[in-house]
Design a protein around this motif. Structure first.
Motif, PDB file in Angstrom:
ATOM      1  N   THR A  38       0.735  -1.076   0.214  1.00  0.00           N
ATOM      2  CA  THR A  38      -0.185   0.122   0.110  1.00  0.00           C
ATOM      3  C   THR A  38       0.856   1.113  -0.041  1.00  0.00           C
ATOM      4  OG1 THR A  38      -0.183  -0.153   2.233  1.00  0.00           O
ATOM      5  CG2 THR A  38      -2.038  -0.951   1.014  1.00  0.00           C
ATOM      6  N   VAL A  60      -9.516  -7.146   3.214  1.00  0.00           N
ATOM      7  CA  VAL A  60      -8.992  -6.380   4.371  1.00  0.00           C
ATOM      8  C   VAL A  60      -9.536  -6.619   5.619  1.00  0.00           C
ATOM      9  CG1 VAL A  60      -9.108  -3.880   5.176  1.00  0.00           C
ATOM     10  CG2 VAL A  60      -8.988  -4.484   2.759  1.00  0.00           C
ATOM     11  N   ASN A  64      -5.381  -5.048   9.804  1.00  0.00           N
ATOM     12  CA  ASN A  64      -4.598  -4.497   8.785  1.00  0.00           C
ATOM     13  C   ASN A  64      -4.667  -3.094   9.119  1.00  0.00           C
ATOM     14  OD1 ASN A  64      -6.165  -6.415   6.385  1.00  0.00           O
ATOM     15  ND2 ASN A  64      -4.362  -6.979   7.566  1.00  0.00           N
ATOM     16  N   GLN A  68      -1.635  -0.471   7.192  1.00  0.00           N
ATOM     17  CA  GLN A  68      -1.958  -0.686   5.650  1.00  0.00           C
ATOM     18  C   GLN A  68      -2.805   0.538   5.006  1.00  0.00           C
ATOM     19  OE1 GLN A  68      -3.038  -4.791   4.603  1.00  0.00           O
ATOM     20  NE2 GLN A  68      -1.696  -5.626   5.874  1.00  0.00           N
ATOM     21  N   PHE A  71      -6.399   1.454   3.453  1.00  0.00           N
ATOM     22  CA  PHE A  71      -7.767   0.683   3.916  1.00  0.00           C
ATOM     23  C   PHE A  71      -8.231   1.537   4.771  1.00  0.00           C
ATOM     24  CE2 PHE A  71      -4.803  -3.024   2.379  1.00  0.00           C
ATOM     25  CZ  PHE A  71      -5.234  -2.761   1.191  1.00  0.00           C
ATOM     26  N   LYS A  82      -8.225  -6.675  -1.068  1.00  0.00           N
ATOM     27  CA  LYS A  82      -7.289  -5.635  -1.005  1.00  0.00           C
ATOM     28  C   LYS A  82      -6.601  -4.839  -2.155  1.00  0.00           C
ATOM     29  CE  LYS A  82      -5.016  -7.108   3.161  1.00  0.00           C
ATOM     30  NZ  LYS A  82      -3.755  -7.653   3.819  1.00  0.00           N
TER      31      LYS A  82
END
Ligand SMILES: [Zn+2]
Length: 338
Positions: A38, A60, A64, A68, A71, A82
């Protein structure tokens, strides 16, 4: 070209207008869209790389969100794949970039298609079996491979260039085992992930803008908590290396269809069951007896209080709540059929 958007990057002399034009005509494959992926995707899309292809097999989850960065809570609540969630977020940031989000497993059967038309590969994976596969595929096809990994507060990164530098296998040897430490067993903090992904991106930008003389020729190791860094300068490639020496590419040769893998530290097993699933049809079958949730991308079935099946339309089943492959196969055969 959107001059205003890229003005600060073009003022940076080593990139300039010429480098920006090269970025626009570049294509990058990002394998794995977790923490590293990401961060790298965010930077590459904002930088104006013309075509970014993101591949990830997962969806997701709340755990996370700490690192990440593409998201949201809503993505987790909707179990968004994802690759799809990343694509839609990135399109909001830069509509001038062609972004592909592909929900699939990267394995010996899929990697060579995924590499098609790409100029470079960025490592966003979390395991060494996929990394050795990427290493083989990149050397076979002559594409630079930006390797990166992070766990706990530690990270590693290196840029591997076929024909010029040694490869991952030269450095680590074929049977490399990362001692089993993963983000799911000993955790990870986001600063190290951001640093490692940023280094991967910087190296990618150097390559894509034609400044390959500036690329790092070393394996970098860093611990952001104790703040220690170490750089191991590359030696010559090993003549007997199965990837860059004898060009046997052992990880590309493995037949991986029908494979079942225990997902290290995650108490789950992934089974590649068939080539595709009709999720709605499967939901209808299972709804009579089980608690089923279905989204356009996946289907989740509660089997018991601690076992769950997540079925993806690309033919994979993730069995959560066990790391025992035979137990997982039994559950898939019982509820989904084989
Ligand atoms: Zn090698």
């Amino acid at each position: 070209m959107d001059r205003e958007r890229y003005s600060r990057q073009m003022l940076f002399a080593p990139i300039g207008e010429e480098g920006q034009e090269k970025l626009k005509n570049s294509a990058v494959l990002i394998v794995g869209c977790g923490a590293l992926g990401t961060v790298a995707a965010n930077q590459l899309v904002r930088a104006g790389v013309g075509h970014v292809r993101i591949v990830d097999r997962d969806f997701v989850e709340t755990s996370n969100l700490q690192r990440q960065m593409l998201f949201t809570e809503e993505d987790a609540a909707h179990m968004m794949p994802k690759a799809i969630a990343a694509k839609s977020r990135l399109e909001e940031m830069n509509s001038g970039v062609e972004i592909e989000g592909i929900v699939t497993d990267v394995n010996a059967g899929s990697i060579e298609n995924l590499l098609e038309n790409m100029d470079l590969v960025v490592d966003g994976t979390d395991n060494f079996s996929t990394r050795f596969l990427l290493n083989d595929a990149c050397y076979k096809h002559g594409l630079p491979y930006m390797y990166g990994g992070a766990v706990s507060s530690r990270g590693m990164s290196a840029s591997f260039i076929p024909g010029e530098t040694p490869c991952l296998r030269c450095l680590l040897g074929s049977g490399y085992d990362s001692s089993g430490d993963t983000c799911d067993t000993i955790g990870v903090i986001s600063p190290i992930v951001d640093i490692i992904a940023s280094i991967e991106t910087a190296e990618a930008l150097k390559w894509l803008t034609g400044r390959k003389d500036k690329m790092r020729r070393s394996l970098l190791q860093m611990d952001v908590w104790s703040f220690q860094t170490q750089e191991i300068t590359f030696k010559s490639p090993r003549p007997d290396c199965l990837t860059c020496g004898t060009k046997e590419y052992p990880d590309l040769q493995q037949a991986r269809a029908d494979e079942a893998v225990s997902m290290c530290g995650r108490d789950s097993v992934q089974i590649h069951s068939r080539t595709s699933f009709d999720l709605n049809q499967l939901a209808e079958q299972l709804q009579a007896v089980l608690n089923v949730e279905v989204t356009p991308f996946l289907l989740r079935v509660e089997i018991s209080s601690d076992e769950r099946l997540v079925v993806f339309s690309d033919g994979r089943v993730l069995v959560q709540g066990t790391d025992d492959i035979s137990r997982a196969k039994t559950l898939v055969a019982r509820y989904i059929g084989s």
